[in-house]
Design a protein around this motif. Structure first.
Motif, PDB file in Angstrom:
ATOM      1  N   PHE A 122       0.813  -1.220   0.000  1.00 41.73           N
ATOM      2  CA  PHE A 122       0.000   0.000   0.000  1.00 41.73           C
ATOM      3  C   PHE A 122       0.855   1.283   0.000  1.00 41.73           C
ATOM      4  O   PHE A 122       0.535   2.243  -0.701  1.00 41.73           O
ATOM      5  CB  PHE A 122      -0.936   0.029   1.224  1.00 41.73           C
ATOM      6  N   ALA A 123       1.932   1.284   0.807  1.00 41.77           N
ATOM      7  CA  ALA A 123       2.698   2.533   0.925  1.00 41.77           C
ATOM      8  C   ALA A 123       3.344   2.941  -0.413  1.00 41.77           C
ATOM      9  O   ALA A 123       3.177   4.095  -0.844  1.00 41.77           O
ATOM     10  CB  ALA A 123       3.732   2.420   2.041  1.00 41.77           C
ATOM     11  N   PRO A 124       4.048   2.033  -1.116  1.00 39.42           N
ATOM     12  CA  PRO A 124       4.619   2.451  -2.418  1.00 39.42           C
ATOM     13  C   PRO A 124       3.546   2.818  -3.437  1.00 39.42           C
ATOM     14  O   PRO A 124       3.738   3.732  -4.246  1.00 39.42           O
ATOM     15  CB  PRO A 124       5.403   1.216  -2.895  1.00 39.42           C
ATOM     16  N   ALA A 125       2.396   2.122  -3.389  1.00 41.40           N
ATOM     17  CA  ALA A 125       1.319   2.443  -4.341  1.00 41.40           C
ATOM     18  C   ALA A 125       0.772   3.844  -4.070  1.00 41.40           C
ATOM     19  O   ALA A 125       0.446   4.591  -5.002  1.00 41.40           O
ATOM     20  CB  ALA A 125       0.203   1.401  -4.234  1.00 41.40           C
ATOM     21  N   ALA A 126       0.669   4.222  -2.795  1.00 38.37           N
ATOM     22  CA  ALA A 126       0.167   5.562  -2.456  1.00 38.37           C
ATOM     23  C   ALA A 126       1.131   6.645  -2.934  1.00 38.37           C
ATOM     24  O   ALA A 126       0.699   7.717  -3.371  1.00 38.37           O
ATOM     25  CB  ALA A 126      -0.065   5.674  -0.945  1.00 38.37           C
ATOM     26  N   VAL A 127       2.436   6.361  -2.859  1.00 39.45           N
ATOM     27  CA  VAL A 127       3.427   7.339  -3.338  1.00 39.45           C
ATOM     28  C   VAL A 127       3.188   7.629  -4.822  1.00 39.45           C
ATOM     29  O   VAL A 127       3.270   8.775  -5.275  1.00 39.45           O
ATOM     30  CB  VAL A 127       4.866   6.822  -3.124  1.00 39.45           C
ATOM     31  N   LYS A 128       2.852   6.577  -5.566  1.00 42.18           N
ATOM     32  CA  LYS A 128       2.686   6.719  -7.026  1.00 42.18           C
ATOM     33  C   LYS A 128       1.343   7.326  -7.411  1.00 42.18           C
ATOM     34  O   LYS A 128       1.151   7.740  -8.557  1.00 42.18           O
ATOM     35  CB  LYS A 128       2.782   5.327  -7.684  1.00 42.18           C
ATOM     36  N   ASP A 129       0.377   7.371  -6.485  1.00 42.94           N
ATOM     37  CA  ASP A 129      -0.953   7.871  -6.847  1.00 42.94           C
ATOM     38  C   ASP A 129      -0.862   9.345  -7.276  1.00 42.94           C
ATOM     39  O   ASP A 129      -0.147  10.139  -6.658  1.00 42.94           O
ATOM     40  CB  ASP A 129      -1.902   7.732  -5.654  1.00 42.94           C
ATOM     41  N   PRO A 130      -1.607   9.728  -8.330  1.00 42.32           N
ATOM     42  CA  PRO A 130      -1.523  11.119  -8.812  1.00 42.32           C
ATOM     43  C   PRO A 130      -1.892  12.160  -7.753  1.00 42.32           C
ATOM     44  O   PRO A 130      -1.423  13.301  -7.814  1.00 42.32           O
ATOM     45  CB  PRO A 130      -2.525  11.156  -9.966  1.00 42.32           C
ATOM     46  N   SER A 131      -2.721  11.809  -6.769  1.00 38.84           N
ATOM     47  CA  SER A 131      -3.114  12.783  -5.743  1.00 38.84           C
ATOM     48  C   SER A 131      -1.949  13.170  -4.834  1.00 38.84           C
ATOM     49  O   SER A 131      -1.976  14.226  -4.193  1.00 38.84           O
ATOM     50  CB  SER A 131      -4.246  12.225  -4.873  1.00 38.84           C
ATOM     51  N   THR A 132      -0.936  12.320  -4.747  1.00 37.19           N
ATOM     52  CA  THR A 132       0.183  12.581  -3.836  1.00 37.19           C
ATOM     53  C   THR A 132       0.955  13.842  -4.235  1.00 37.19           C
ATOM     54  O   THR A 132       1.491  14.546  -3.373  1.00 37.19           O
ATOM     55  CB  THR A 132       1.114  11.349  -3.795  1.00 37.19           C
ATOM     56  N   GLY A 133       0.998  14.124  -5.517  1.00 40.37           N
ATOM     57  CA  GLY A 133       1.761  15.276  -6.004  1.00 40.37           C
ATOM     58  C   GLY A 133       1.266  16.610  -5.463  1.00 40.37           C
ATOM     59  O   GLY A 133       2.029  17.574  -5.404  1.00 40.37           O
ATOM     60  N   SER A 134      -0.010  16.700  -5.069  1.00 43.98           N
ATOM     61  CA  SER A 134      -0.527  17.968  -4.550  1.00 43.98           C
ATOM     62  C   SER A 134      -0.800  17.908  -3.049  1.00 43.98           C
ATOM     63  O   SER A 134      -1.489  18.773  -2.491  1.00 43.98           O
ATOM     64  CB  SER A 134      -1.795  18.383  -5.313  1.00 43.98           C
ATOM     65  N   ASN A 135      -0.233  16.883  -2.362  1.00 40.52           N
ATOM     66  CA  ASN A 135      -0.323  16.878  -0.899  1.00 40.52           C
ATOM     67  C   ASN A 135       0.499  18.046  -0.355  1.00 40.52           C
ATOM     68  O   ASN A 135       1.532  18.397  -0.922  1.00 40.52           O
ATOM     69  CB  ASN A 135       0.217  15.545  -0.350  1.00 40.52           C
ATOM     70  N   PRO A 136       0.059  18.662   0.743  1.00 41.55           N
ATOM     71  CA  PRO A 136       0.790  19.827   1.261  1.00 41.55           C
ATOM     72  C   PRO A 136       2.268  19.563   1.543  1.00 41.55           C
ATOM     73  O   PRO A 136       3.095  20.452   1.347  1.00 41.55           O
ATOM     74  CB  PRO A 136       0.035  20.153   2.560  1.00 41.55           C
TER      75      PRO A 136
END
Ligand code: ZN
Length: 389
Positions: A354-368
């Protein structure tokens, strides 16, 4: 003017808003030149009187309407393929997207794919893949939301699960924004309290993540903060008094506002929700609601000022980061939303995937804050164990 007064909006698209306006479905079709629509929905809606209300409106105006209801609760590529076949077999000339986020997303993807030669995944929202789309081949869409949460009716993308890779992929094209929307809050009166709560928290997560996303976007910020005020004032009422049309109307507006605001970006709540939803088939809004306080805490150093503004606007006591956190925790509790990811079946054994997949998710790029594998591992762990720090 009350929040349920009928209005026509042309921002961010043409929207007929108000109770009873499902009757105007044939006019909305006519404005897009649709004479033989395919109505795409899910099996749950297909069994409800609200589908019949839509079909009846078209029947009275002589609009011959087909129905495709083969959409899963987390739509997969095969649902889109089957819908494209139904569209072509029935020689349809437009799509009515009716339902919650899953049905709307699937319907928008079907409308995209009826005119393409490439496979669906070639249009995943990566780089400028969207420019591969033959825009002239896309079918026109009338969107009719029956829940208040995803705001997919005013979104330019669809989330579709790729079962081969167990990932949720975002399919994007600017023209996927439906050209006509009917927002009839009366359609949501029959929505059960648990679903009303979960989708309402999805709307909150959209407004909140957009508001906290980095970058200068005053329009999105203004929409997001007012969207959260509507949720603050009306979500509990919509859950406790299902027939309260003012509360239902306010939540339908807040849903539109969240999806309009999140053109600015989402964040780690959605990264986690996409990953968990693709693997465990849990409800998208419910996952966002569960992870919300943990993600706020993990981002605290970057969002404290923003949340102070929000707390002031919501008129929370002692405005600041803790005021918003306490508000979110109290709202979750009042809505009977579980406190931990363990309650949704997530375990520590899921962390390595789950953790590496979350890093790759497009939403991660706009996390604060920039989150890598270590940050997401810690975040998932905390949300599984229920430890808020
Ligand atoms: Zn969402």
């Amino acid at each position: 003017m009350t929040v349920s007064a009928p209005r026509n909006w042309n921002y961010p698209t043409a929207i007929r808003f108000g109770p009873g306006r499902i009757k105007e479905l044939p006019q909305a079709c006519a404005e897009l030149g649709i004479t033989r629509p395919l109505l795409v929905t899910d099996p749950g809606i297909a069994a409800l009187p609200i589908l019949e209300a839509a079909l009846e409106a078209n029947r009275l105006s002589g609009v011959d309407t087909g129905v495709f209801s083969g959409v899963d609760s987390n739509p997969v590529g095969a649902n889109v393929d089957a819908g494209v076949s139904a569209y072509k077999d029935g020689t349809h000339d437009g799509v009515i997207a009716m339902g919650g986020g899953s049905a709307l997303d699937a319907a928008k993807a079907i409308a995209l794919m009826v005119g393409q030669d490439r496979p669906l995944w070639d249009f995943e929202d990566v780089g400028d893949n969207w420019s591969r789309v033959n825009a002239d081949g896309m079918a026109p869409v009338v969107a009719v939301p029956t829940t208040s949460g995803t705001g997919s009716e005013v979104g330019r993308a669809s989330v579709i699960t790729d079962v081969a890779t167990h990932t949720k992929k975002i399919i994007f094209h600017p023209k996927m924004l439906p050209e006509q929307v009917i927002c009839d809050p009366a359609l949501t009166i029959g929505l059960p309290p648990k679903i009303t709560a979960a989708v309402g928290m999805d709307a909150l997560s959209h407004n909140l993540e957009a508001f906290c996303a980095p970058g200068n976007h005053p329009m999105a910020d203004g929409i997001a903060i007012e969207g959260m005020r509507l949720i603050h004032t009306h979500l509990l009422t919509a859950v406790r008094e299902p027939a309260n049309i003012d509360a239902r109307s306010a939540m339908m507006s807040a849903s539109l506002m969240g999806a309009t605001a999140f053109q600015k970006g989402l964040g780690a709540m959605h990264s986690m929700a996409h990953v968990i939803g693709a693997q465990l088939n849990a409800h998208h809004g419910l996952i966002n609601a569960v992870v919300m306080p943990y993600v706020l805490c993990a981002n605290r150093s970057a969002i404290a000022d923003r949340l102070q503004d929000l707390a002031r606007y919501l008129d929370l006591p002692d405005p600041g980061f803790m005021a918003v956190l306490d508000w979110v925790l109290a709202l979750r509790q009042a809505l009977d939303i579980p406190h931990t990811l363990a309650d949704l079946g997530v375990t520590h054994a899921h962390l390595p995937t789950f953790a590496p997949a979350a890093v790759k998710d497009p939403s991660t790029g706009s996390n604060p804050l920039p989150f890598g594998v270590d940050e997401f591992s810690k975040l998932f762990s905390q949300a599984i164990d229920g430890s808020l720090t």
